[in-house]
Design a protein around this motif. Structure first.
Motif, PDB file in Angstrom:
ATOM      1  N   LEU A  43       0.481  -1.424   0.044  1.00  0.00           N
ATOM      2  CA  LEU A  43       0.151  -0.100   0.017  1.00  0.00           C
ATOM      3  C   LEU A  43       0.491   1.014  -0.173  1.00  0.00           C
ATOM      4  CD1 LEU A  43      -3.371  -0.665   2.371  1.00  0.00           C
ATOM      5  CD2 LEU A  43      -2.290  -1.071   0.031  1.00  0.00           C
ATOM      6  N   ASP A  44       1.716   1.267   0.758  1.00  0.00           N
ATOM      7  CA  ASP A  44       2.371   2.563   1.071  1.00  0.00           C
ATOM      8  C   ASP A  44       4.001   2.695  -0.213  1.00  0.00           C
ATOM      9  OD1 ASP A  44       4.017   4.588   2.625  1.00  0.00           O
ATOM     10  OD2 ASP A  44       6.223   3.016   1.474  1.00  0.00           O
ATOM     11  N   ALA A  45       4.345   1.994  -1.132  1.00  0.00           N
ATOM     12  CA  ALA A  45       4.821   1.619  -2.413  1.00  0.00           C
ATOM     13  C   ALA A  45       3.766   2.440  -3.492  1.00  0.00           C
ATOM     14  CB  ALA A  45       5.213  -0.119  -2.840  1.00  0.00           C
ATOM     15  N   LEU A  46       2.430   1.685  -3.775  1.00  0.00           N
ATOM     16  CA  LEU A  46       0.726   2.255  -4.630  1.00  0.00           C
ATOM     17  C   LEU A  46       1.048   3.738  -4.397  1.00  0.00           C
ATOM     18  CD1 LEU A  46      -1.327  -0.394  -4.515  1.00  0.00           C
ATOM     19  CD2 LEU A  46       0.008   0.992  -6.829  1.00  0.00           C
ATOM     20  N   HIS A  47       0.880   3.837  -2.555  1.00  0.00           N
ATOM     21  CA  HIS A  47       1.180   5.300  -2.202  1.00  0.00           C
ATOM     22  C   HIS A  47       2.158   6.342  -2.571  1.00  0.00           C
ATOM     23  CE1 HIS A  47       0.997   8.968   0.391  1.00  0.00           C
ATOM     24  NE2 HIS A  47      -0.842   9.025   0.008  1.00  0.00           N
ATOM     25  N   ARG A  48       3.526   6.416  -2.496  1.00  0.00           N
ATOM     26  CA  ARG A  48       4.439   6.464  -3.017  1.00  0.00           C
ATOM     27  C   ARG A  48       4.272   7.356  -4.332  1.00  0.00           C
ATOM     28  NH1 ARG A  48       7.543   3.054  -0.506  1.00  0.00           N
ATOM     29  NH2 ARG A  48       8.385   2.423  -2.056  1.00  0.00           N
ATOM     30  N   LEU A  49       3.473   5.970  -5.079  1.00  0.00           N
ATOM     31  CA  LEU A  49       3.512   6.908  -6.842  1.00  0.00           C
ATOM     32  C   LEU A  49       2.780   8.066  -6.933  1.00  0.00           C
ATOM     33  CD1 LEU A  49       2.858   2.761  -8.238  1.00  0.00           C
ATOM     34  CD2 LEU A  49       5.077   4.726  -8.411  1.00  0.00           C
ATOM     35  N   GLY A  50       1.870   8.508  -6.269  1.00  0.00           N
ATOM     36  CA  GLY A  50       0.879   9.442  -6.047  1.00  0.00           C
ATOM     37  C   GLY A  50      -0.380   9.670  -7.147  1.00  0.00           C
TER      38      GLY A  50
ATOM     39  N   PHE B  27      -2.105   6.422  -7.952  1.00  0.00           N
ATOM     40  CA  PHE B  27      -1.998   5.038  -6.787  1.00  0.00           C
ATOM     41  C   PHE B  27      -1.761   4.183  -7.733  1.00  0.00           C
ATOM     42  CE2 PHE B  27      -3.682   9.010  -4.488  1.00  0.00           C
ATOM     43  CZ  PHE B  27      -2.671   9.682  -3.723  1.00  0.00           C
ATOM     44  N   GLU B  28      -1.505   4.066  -8.870  1.00  0.00           N
ATOM     45  CA  GLU B  28      -2.098   3.348  -9.600  1.00  0.00           C
ATOM     46  C   GLU B  28      -0.716   2.588 -10.683  1.00  0.00           C
ATOM     47  OE1 GLU B  28      -4.342   2.921 -12.248  1.00  0.00           O
ATOM     48  OE2 GLU B  28      -4.138   3.820 -14.136  1.00  0.00           O
ATOM     49  N   THR B  29      -0.028   1.115 -10.554  1.00  0.00           N
ATOM     50  CA  THR B  29       0.759   1.029 -11.130  1.00  0.00           C
ATOM     51  C   THR B  29       1.205  -0.756 -11.756  1.00  0.00           C
ATOM     52  OG1 THR B  29       3.156   0.460 -11.353  1.00  0.00           O
ATOM     53  CG2 THR B  29       2.261   0.256  -9.518  1.00  0.00           C
ATOM     54  N   THR B  30       2.108  -1.218 -12.204  1.00  0.00           N
ATOM     55  CA  THR B  30       1.841  -2.566 -12.842  1.00  0.00           C
ATOM     56  C   THR B  30       2.035  -3.753 -11.630  1.00  0.00           C
ATOM     57  OG1 THR B  30       3.875  -3.118 -14.285  1.00  0.00           O
ATOM     58  CG2 THR B  30       1.821  -2.387 -15.328  1.00  0.00           C
ATOM     59  N   PRO B  31       2.083  -4.828 -11.647  1.00  0.00           N
ATOM     60  CA  PRO B  31       2.712  -6.140 -10.755  1.00  0.00           C
ATOM     61  C   PRO B  31       4.467  -5.254 -10.974  1.00  0.00           C
ATOM     62  CG  PRO B  31       0.802  -6.323 -11.784  1.00  0.00           C
ATOM     63  CD  PRO B  31       0.789  -5.331 -12.310  1.00  0.00           C
ATOM     64  N   VAL B  32       4.644  -5.543 -11.483  1.00  0.00           N
ATOM     65  CA  VAL B  32       5.919  -5.853 -12.113  1.00  0.00           C
ATOM     66  C   VAL B  32       6.742  -4.167 -11.535  1.00  0.00           C
ATOM     67  CG1 VAL B  32       8.090  -5.849 -14.128  1.00  0.00           C
ATOM     68  CG2 VAL B  32       6.373  -7.262 -14.328  1.00  0.00           C
ATOM     69  N   ARG B  33       6.179  -2.896 -11.244  1.00  0.00           N
ATOM     70  CA  ARG B  33       6.701  -2.057 -11.398  1.00  0.00           C
ATOM     71  C   ARG B  33       6.290  -1.695  -9.957  1.00  0.00           C
ATOM     72  NH1 ARG B  33       4.471   1.881 -16.701  1.00  0.00           N
ATOM     73  NH2 ARG B  33       6.348   1.232 -18.092  1.00  0.00           N
ATOM     74  N   LEU B  34       5.566  -2.051  -9.558  1.00  0.00           N
ATOM     75  CA  LEU B  34       5.246  -2.327  -7.965  1.00  0.00           C
ATOM     76  C   LEU B  34       6.447  -2.978  -7.126  1.00  0.00           C
ATOM     77  CD1 LEU B  34       3.786  -1.025  -5.846  1.00  0.00           C
ATOM     78  CD2 LEU B  34       2.169  -3.657  -6.175  1.00  0.00           C
ATOM     79  N   ARG B  35       6.847  -4.071  -7.988  1.00  0.00           N
ATOM     80  CA  ARG B  35       7.813  -4.320  -7.233  1.00  0.00           C
ATOM     81  C   ARG B  35       9.140  -3.739  -6.899  1.00  0.00           C
ATOM     82  NH1 ARG B  35       9.601 -10.781  -8.303  1.00  0.00           N
ATOM     83  NH2 ARG B  35      11.297 -11.030  -6.378  1.00  0.00           N
ATOM     84  N   LYS B  36       9.236  -3.327  -8.315  1.00  0.00           N
ATOM     85  CA  LYS B  36      10.574  -2.522  -8.095  1.00  0.00           C
ATOM     86  C   LYS B  36      10.183  -1.039  -7.122  1.00  0.00           C
ATOM     87  CE  LYS B  36      11.236  -3.019 -12.654  1.00  0.00           C
ATOM     88  NZ  LYS B  36      11.771  -2.754 -14.111  1.00  0.00           N
TER      89      LYS B  36
END
Length: 192
Positions: free
Chosen positions: A73-80, A83-92
Motif C-alpha cells: 500500500l505504501d509503495a502505491l501511495h509513493r507513486l502519487g 496510485f496505480e501501476t503494474t505488479p512488475v513496476r510495483l515490485r520495483k
C-alpha cells in the motif's frame, strides 16, 4: 535557528542501563575503542530498525495485514495519484525485493485496499490501484501518528529529525558505494 549539538550525550543518571553501551565497553577489551563504537552504532541501528519493523507490523495488524502487505500500500501511495501501476513496476518500488508479490496483491484486493484492472484490453497487462479504503488506511495511520516509532520521532525537535535523516542518508549512501551499489536506492517514483 539554534544549531543542533552533534556531540553524543552520555546516558543520564536516571536512564535505565543500556545494553548496547555496556556491550561497547566490553568490546573494547577485544578491539580498539573506535572499532567497538562502530560495532555499537551498527548494533543500535539494527535494533532501532527491528523496533520500527515491530511498530509498523503492529500498525498493519490493526487493519488485517502483515508488514509486507502494508508496504505494498505504501509503495502505491509513493507513486502519487492515481496510485496505480503494474505488479512488475510495483515490485520495483520496494526498498528490498519481496517474493510473493502476487499473494500480497490478492490479499489486499480481498480486503478491499487495492483494485485490479486490465491496463490494455487484449494485452492482459494487469494494473493495481490503491482503493479509497486503502488510501484511508494510510492517511489514518500518518495523521494519527499511531505507530510507536512515529510517536517517538514526533518527540524529537525538527532539527534533531533533520540531523538524524541526514546522517542516515549519508550512511546509506556510503554503504551503497562500498558495496558497489548492490542495493537499490530508495525509490521516489516509478522511473519508467
Amino acid at each position: 535557528m539554534k544549531k543542533a549539538d552533534t556531540r553524543l550525550s552520555a546516558p543520564s543518571e536516571s536512564a535505565p542501563p543500556d545494553l548496547i553501551d555496556e556491550a561497547e565497553r566490553a568490546w573494547t577489551t577485544d578491539t580498539s575503542a573506535d572499532n567497538a563504537r562502530i560495532y555499537a552504532v551498527s548494533t543500535r541501528i539494527l535494533y532501532v530498525a527491528t523496533l520500527i519493523e515491530q511498530s509498523f507490523g503492529a500498525q498493519a495488524q490493526l487493519h488485517g495485514m502483515n508488514t509486507g502487505e502494508m508496504l505494498v500500500l505504501d509503495a502505491l501511495h509513493r507513486l502519487g495519484p492515481p496510485f496505480e501501476t503494474t505488479p512488475v513496476r510495483l515490485r520495483k518500488q520496494f526498498f528490498i525485493s519481496f517474493a510473493g508479490i502476487g499473494k500480497r496483491i490478492t490479499k489486499l484486493a480481498d480486503l478491499g485496499y487495492i483494485e485490479r484492472t486490465t491496463h490494455a484490453p487484449g494485452r492482459g497487462s494487469q494494473m493495481v490501484r490503491l482503493s479509497p479504503a486503502g488510501l484511508a488506511v494510510l492517511r489514518s495511520s500518518e495523521n494519527g501518528l499511531d505507530a510507536a516509532h512515529t510517536r517517538a520521532l514526533a518527540t524529537m525537535d525538527g532539527t534533531e529529525v533533520e540531523m538524524l535523516g541526514g546522517l542516515l542518508r549519508n550512511l546509506q549512501q556510503r554503504i551503497q558505494k562500498a558495496t558497489s551499489a548492490a542495493l537499490p536506492s530508495p525509490p521516489i517514483g516509478e522511473g519508467e
